[in-house]
Design an enzyme around this catalytic site. Structure first.
Site, mmCIF file in Angstrom:
data_model
loop_
_atom_site.group_PDB
_atom_site.id
_atom_site.type_symbol
_atom_site.label_atom_id
_atom_site.label_comp_id
_atom_site.label_asym_id
_atom_site.label_seq_id
_atom_site.Cartn_x
_atom_site.Cartn_y
_atom_site.Cartn_z
ATOM 1 N N THR A 104 7.019 -4.340 -29.058
ATOM 2 C CA THR A 104 6.161 -4.223 -30.223
ATOM 3 C C THR A 104 7.072 -4.700 -31.430
ATOM 4 O OG1 THR A 104 5.038 -2.226 -29.179
ATOM 5 C CG2 THR A 104 4.647 -2.672 -31.643
ATOM 6 N N LYS A 134 4.668 4.839 -20.460
ATOM 7 C CA LYS A 134 3.645 4.141 -19.510
ATOM 8 C C LYS A 134 4.547 3.652 -18.505
ATOM 9 C CE LYS A 134 0.267 2.028 -17.818
ATOM 10 N NZ LYS A 134 -1.153 2.509 -17.145
ATOM 11 N N CYS A 190 -0.767 -2.273 -11.487
ATOM 12 C CA CYS A 190 -0.084 -1.605 -12.113
ATOM 13 C C CYS A 190 1.217 -1.107 -11.229
ATOM 14 C CB CYS A 190 -0.614 -0.132 -12.586
ATOM 15 S SG CYS A 190 -2.210 -0.718 -13.398
ATOM 16 N N ARG A 212 5.779 6.819 -9.736
ATOM 17 C CA ARG A 212 4.854 6.664 -8.614
ATOM 18 C C ARG A 212 5.523 5.646 -7.538
ATOM 19 N NH1 ARG A 212 0.113 9.120 -7.193
ATOM 20 N NH2 ARG A 212 -1.371 7.749 -6.331
ATOM 21 N N ASP A 215 -13.131 -12.381 -27.486
ATOM 22 C CA ASP A 215 -12.659 -12.872 -26.132
ATOM 23 C C ASP A 215 -12.748 -14.180 -26.184
ATOM 24 O OD1 ASP A 215 -12.345 -11.166 -23.222
ATOM 25 O OD2 ASP A 215 -12.710 -13.276 -23.084
ATOM 26 N N GLY A 253 -0.036 -1.591 -3.595
ATOM 27 C CA GLY A 253 -0.547 -2.716 -4.355
ATOM 28 C C GLY A 253 -1.229 -2.284 -5.915
ATOM 29 N N ARG A 283 -3.867 4.399 -20.279
ATOM 30 C CA ARG A 283 -3.420 4.862 -19.220
ATOM 31 C C ARG A 283 -4.602 5.251 -18.032
ATOM 32 N NH1 ARG A 283 -1.057 10.026 -21.175
ATOM 33 N NH2 ARG A 283 0.382 10.151 -19.519
ATOM 34 N N VAL A 284 -5.996 4.718 -18.499
ATOM 35 C CA VAL A 284 -7.114 5.011 -17.707
ATOM 36 C C VAL A 284 -7.233 4.151 -16.514
ATOM 37 C CG1 VAL A 284 -8.136 5.694 -20.000
ATOM 38 C CG2 VAL A 284 -8.370 3.309 -18.843
ATOM 39 N N ILE A 302 -10.648 -3.167 -19.341
ATOM 40 C CA ILE A 302 -10.326 -2.107 -20.347
ATOM 41 C C ILE A 302 -10.792 -2.292 -21.649
ATOM 42 C CG2 ILE A 302 -8.264 -0.883 -21.247
ATOM 43 C CD1 ILE A 302 -8.525 -0.440 -18.200
HETATM 44 N N1 LIG Z 1 -7.315 -2.794 -15.089
HETATM 45 C C1 LIG Z 1 -6.537 -1.594 -15.069
HETATM 46 O O1 LIG Z 1 -6.943 -0.678 -14.305
HETATM 47 C C2 LIG Z 1 -5.626 -1.069 -16.281
HETATM 48 C C3 LIG Z 1 -5.294 0.225 -16.367
HETATM 49 C C4 LIG Z 1 -4.482 0.468 -17.442
HETATM 50 C C5 LIG Z 1 -4.029 -0.203 -18.566
HETATM 51 N N2 LIG Z 1 -4.267 -1.773 -18.140
HETATM 52 C C6 LIG Z 1 -3.688 -2.497 -19.144
HETATM 53 O O2 LIG Z 1 -4.878 -3.352 -19.614
HETATM 54 C C7 LIG Z 1 -4.627 -4.694 -19.822
HETATM 55 C C8 LIG Z 1 -5.666 -5.674 -19.567
HETATM 56 O O3 LIG Z 1 -6.288 -5.480 -18.298
HETATM 57 P P1 LIG Z 1 -7.933 -5.581 -17.959
HETATM 58 O O4 LIG Z 1 -7.892 -5.195 -16.679
HETATM 59 O O5 LIG Z 1 -8.859 -5.294 -19.207
HETATM 60 O O6 LIG Z 1 -7.733 -7.353 -18.020
HETATM 61 P P2 LIG Z 1 -8.858 -8.203 -17.477
HETATM 62 O O7 LIG Z 1 -8.420 -9.233 -16.824
HETATM 63 O O8 LIG Z 1 -10.082 -7.514 -17.019
HETATM 64 O O9 LIG Z 1 -9.414 -8.952 -18.708
HETATM 65 C C9 LIG Z 1 -8.534 -9.497 -19.636
HETATM 66 C C10 LIG Z 1 -9.569 -10.416 -20.928
HETATM 67 O O10 LIG Z 1 -8.558 -10.847 -21.652
HETATM 68 C C11 LIG Z 1 -9.312 -11.987 -22.199
HETATM 69 N N3 LIG Z 1 -8.317 -13.082 -22.754
HETATM 70 C C12 LIG Z 1 -7.453 -13.735 -22.548
HETATM 71 N N4 LIG Z 1 -6.660 -14.311 -23.423
HETATM 72 C C13 LIG Z 1 -7.389 -13.962 -24.585
HETATM 73 C C14 LIG Z 1 -6.999 -14.195 -25.999
HETATM 74 N N5 LIG Z 1 -6.192 -14.876 -26.224
HETATM 75 N N6 LIG Z 1 -7.885 -13.455 -26.908
HETATM 76 C C15 LIG Z 1 -8.823 -12.954 -26.553
HETATM 77 N N7 LIG Z 1 -9.370 -12.537 -25.107
HETATM 78 C C16 LIG Z 1 -8.278 -12.978 -24.279
HETATM 79 C C17 LIG Z 1 -9.854 -12.751 -20.853
HETATM 80 O O11 LIG Z 1 -10.853 -13.700 -21.184
HETATM 81 C C18 LIG Z 1 -10.454 -11.416 -20.134
HETATM 82 O O12 LIG Z 1 -11.682 -11.271 -20.559
HETATM 83 C C19 LIG Z 1 -3.379 -4.872 -18.598
HETATM 84 O O13 LIG Z 1 -2.663 -5.964 -18.879
HETATM 85 C C20 LIG Z 1 -2.730 -3.512 -18.624
HETATM 86 O O14 LIG Z 1 -1.530 -3.525 -19.353
HETATM 87 C C21 LIG Z 1 -5.110 -2.183 -17.338
HETATM 88 C C1 LIG Z 2 -3.022 8.276 -9.411
HETATM 89 C C2 LIG Z 2 -2.392 7.117 -10.384
HETATM 90 O O1 LIG Z 2 -1.529 7.294 -11.067
HETATM 91 N N1 LIG Z 2 -3.108 6.024 -10.706
HETATM 92 C C3 LIG Z 2 -2.561 4.889 -11.639
HETATM 93 C C4 LIG Z 2 -2.647 3.755 -10.791
HETATM 94 O O2 LIG Z 2 -3.688 3.709 -10.139
HETATM 95 P P1 LIG Z 2 -4.118 2.517 -8.914
HETATM 96 O O3 LIG Z 2 -5.432 2.084 -9.018
HETATM 97 O O4 LIG Z 2 -3.139 1.611 -8.820
HETATM 98 O O5 LIG Z 2 -3.789 3.491 -7.678
HETATM 99 P P2 LIG Z 2 -2.685 4.326 -6.783
HETATM 100 O O6 LIG Z 2 -1.667 4.346 -7.893
HETATM 101 O O7 LIG Z 2 -3.273 5.601 -6.436
HETATM 102 O O8 LIG Z 2 -2.173 3.451 -5.703
HETATM 103 C C5 LIG Z 2 -1.432 2.365 -6.036
HETATM 104 C C6 LIG Z 2 -0.955 1.576 -4.570
HETATM 105 O O9 LIG Z 2 -0.062 2.648 -4.006
HETATM 106 C C7 LIG Z 2 -0.448 3.061 -2.575
HETATM 107 N N2 LIG Z 2 -0.357 4.550 -2.471
HETATM 108 C C8 LIG Z 2 -0.637 5.493 -3.337
HETATM 109 C C9 LIG Z 2 -0.356 6.842 -3.324
HETATM 110 C C10 LIG Z 2 0.475 7.074 -2.156
HETATM 111 O O10 LIG Z 2 0.927 8.449 -2.102
HETATM 112 N N3 LIG Z 2 1.174 6.255 -1.446
HETATM 113 C C11 LIG Z 2 0.845 4.741 -1.486
HETATM 114 O O11 LIG Z 2 1.241 4.064 -0.811
HETATM 115 C C12 LIG Z 2 -2.095 2.719 -2.675
HETATM 116 O O12 LIG Z 2 -2.583 2.536 -1.564
HETATM 117 C C13 LIG Z 2 -2.002 1.616 -3.705
HETATM 118 O O13 LIG Z 2 -1.833 0.252 -2.599
HETATM 119 O O14 LIG Z 2 -2.448 2.452 -11.877
HETATM 120 C C14 LIG Z 2 -3.579 2.352 -12.970
HETATM 121 C C15 LIG Z 2 -3.004 1.482 -13.956
HETATM 122 O O15 LIG Z 2 -1.712 1.692 -14.682
HETATM 123 C C16 LIG Z 2 -3.396 3.901 -13.757
HETATM 124 O O16 LIG Z 2 -4.104 3.808 -14.890
HETATM 125 C C17 LIG Z 2 -3.592 4.851 -12.670
HETATM 126 O O17 LIG Z 2 -3.416 6.316 -13.757
#
Ligand SMILES: NC(=O)c1ccc[n+]([C@@H]2O[C@H](COP(=O)([O-])OP(=O)(O)OC[C@H]3O[C@@H](n4cnc5c(N)ncnc54)[C@H](O)[C@@H]3O)[C@@H](O)[C@H]2O)c1
Ligand SMILES: CC(=O)N[C@H]1[C@@H](OP(=O)(O)OP(=O)(O)OC[C@H]2O[C@@H](n3ccc(=O)[nH]c3=O)[C@H](O)[C@@H]2O)O[C@H](CO)[C@@H](O)[C@@H]1O
Length: 433
Positions: A129, A220, A274, A227, A30, A271, A157-158, A11
């Site tokens: 916070t 969030k 999130c 969901r 990082d 799974g 939220r992406v 992210i």
């Molecule tokens: N991955 C997703 O789909 C997703 C979606 C929405 C929001 N988020 C939020 O984003 C957060 C981060 O997720 P991500 O997927 O980017 O994680 P990630 O595991 O891809 O990356 C985490 C990074 O943090 C670094 N790090 C660890 N300790 C550190 C420190 N003390 N100083 C600087 N860097 C440090 C690590 O080296 C690593 O590169 C999640 O906890 C979640 O709250 C994630």
């Molecule tokens: C669509 C949605 O809100 N996606 C969010 C979700 O994506 P994420 O990638 O986690 O995907 P999903 O929310 O679609 O699925 C999560 C899990 O639920 C299962 N599943 C999903 C839908 C359903 O009807 N039944 C079911 O069993 C899927 O197979 C999966 O194992 O978490 C991310 C981290 O916060 C958010 O950024 C995304 O916006």
């Protein structure tokens, strides 16, 4: 503006790129030297994020984006610091583990100078916070929030893989510790992001004033918990339908044909980073939320439910060869965070089955690292449980899994017409077993 982004993960790095594309001078921090080195060479340190590599290859040589492991290099005199270091949840106790975030917060506070806006984007329990980061930063920096620096929360939220598109599509929610703080946070994000026109939203797309950090934190948690609870309800309906000879998919499609119903789909597991995680963070601050707890627990029973469905056809699973199709937590992603593969394999092994795992996105060596025995299409099996809806599984048939007698389709993806002679079981298909 001078912007520091703390954590160059899946992210944080795309965020840094987005801010640099808006014309700001961006430094990413990082703790992993490898990640920092790759970014500074203009290479993506991890695959799978659309457009990331090509954007890095433009911005890094142009001097708009660089990375460092040194907080002293990035934080002093930054106009804004955006932090997206992960927070973990203990799988046993469901308690948050702030370890990495505490470390990052201490490091940034130690180098903080006046007039910086600090925004946390990591998903947090409500109140973190104000009650954790504010006193920690004030204590270490000797500066005062609201006078010397501003602290806001703005959840990310992406979805990984399509971060740049989602950043334009989703409103950016911002809440601070005071009205003035929130206003500064809004002003910041208005300079960092662009938004698509969204006439479908109740108010214009863009940066939304959430009033307080707590409301932004809760938003969030609430959207992801919604969901999980919704899927829990679908699973409940699916089990009832199974017992009563009703096809739950017909029911759900019918319900969702009017605008006030959005029932999700039942399945073998919930799974991902999130959806199974954030309800636990929510419960940490609202332990009386029994509806959330019940849904989470109900979703966790689904792997065993599917194993039982296989046993209803095969009998005792002891010594039976069963393949779990899909190691990923859902189709089309190479990601095993909280994947249903783990409880499904465990439940099968506990029942004495000989378990293998297949996933078109993982090599044998990668599957072995998780302790799985890899399965190759064409090998003999007694049964299969489809755990991830990878598109490749749609076209499978009995010739691909010789000897198969039962397929538990945990994601409702296969066409039973392609599986002549095999019992195909879908959660909620109404076949009482
Ligand atoms: N991955 C997703 O789909 C997703 C979606 C929405 C929001 N988020 C939020 O984003 C957060 C981060 O997720 P991500 O997927 O980017 O994680 P990630 O595991 O891809 O990356 C985490 C990074 O943090 C670094 N790090 C660890 N300790 C550190 C420190 N003390 N100083 C600087 N860097 C440090 C690590 O080296 C690593 O590169 C999640 O906890 C979640 O709250 C994630
Ligand atoms: C669509 C949605 O809100 N996606 C969010 C979700 O994506 P994420 O990638 O986690 O995907 P999903 O929310 O679609 O699925 C999560 C899990 O639920 C299962 N599943 C999903 C839908 C359903 O009807 N039944 C079911 O069993 C899927 O197979 C999966 O194992 O978490 C991310 C981290 O916060 C958010 O950024 C995304 O916006």
């Amino acid at each position: 503006m001078k912007i520091a982004v703390v954590a160059m993960g899946k992210i944080g790095l795309p965020l840094a790129v987005q801010f640099a594309e808006k014309g700001h001078d961006v430094v990413g921090v990082d703790v992993q030297q490898r990640v920092v080195d790759e970014v500074n060479k203009g290479n993506e340190p991890f695959p799978g994020e659309a457009f990331l590599d090509e954007k890095l290859k433009k911005l890094v040589p142009a001097g708009k984006l660089r990375a460092t492991t040194d907080y002293a290099d990035a934080i002093p005199d930054a106009d804004a610091v955006v932090l997206v270091v992960p927070l973990f949840v203990n799988d046993e106790t469901w308690e948050p583990d702030f370890g990495w975030m505490d470390d990052a917060t201490r490091s940034l506070a130690a180098h903080l100078t006046k007039d910086t806006v600090i925004s946390y984007e990591t998903t947090l329990p409500v109140g973190t916070t104000r009650n954790r980061w504010k006193p920690l930063i004030e204590e270490i920096s000797g500066l005062k929030e609201g006078e010397d620096f501003t602290l806001v929360f703005s959840p990310e939220r992406v979805l990984t893989g399509r971060v740049f598109a989602d950043l334009r599509r989703y409103p950016k929610l911002v809440g601070g510790l005071s009205a003035e703080g929130t206003a500064k946070g809004i002003e910041l994000y208005e300079q960092l992001l662009d938004f698509d026109d969204r006439p479908d939203l109740p108010r214009p797309n863009g940066v939304w004033n959430m009033g307080t950090a707590e409301a932004a934190e809760m938003a969030k948690l609430a959207e992801t918990t919604y969901r999980d609870v919704n899927i829990g309800l679908a699973n409940q309906f699916g089990k009832f339908a199974d017992k009563n000879g009703i096809d739950v998919y017909k029911v759900i499609d019918a319900c969702n044909s009017q605008p006030y119903s959005h029932i999700h789909r039942p399945g073998i597991a919930v799974g991902g980073h999130c959806i199974p995680v954030y309800p636990r963070l929510y419960l940490w601050t609202d332990p009386d939320a029994s509806i959330v707890r019940t849904a989470r627990q109900a979703n966790m029973t689904m792997p065993q439910y599917c194993v039982d469905q296989a046993a209803s056809v095969l009998g005792d699973l002891k010594g039976q060869k069963i393949v779990v199709l899909g190691a990923s937590y859902r189709g089309k992603v190479k990601e095993t965070a909280f994947s249903g593969v783990f409880p499904t394999v465990k439940d099968l092994v506990d029942a004495g089955a000989e378990v293998t795992v297949h996933d078109p996105m993982f090599t044998d060596a990668e599957l072995e690292k998780f302790g799985f025995t890899p399965y190759h299409i064409g090998e003999a099996v007694d049964g299969a449980l489809l755990q991830a809806d990878h598109p490749e599984y749609k076209d499978l048939g009995p010739n691909d899994l010789p000897g198969i007698r039962v397929l538990v389709d945990g994601r409702h993806v296969v066409d039973p017409a392609n599986w002549e002679g095999v019992e195909v079981i879908v959660v909620g298909d109404g076949e009482a077993r």
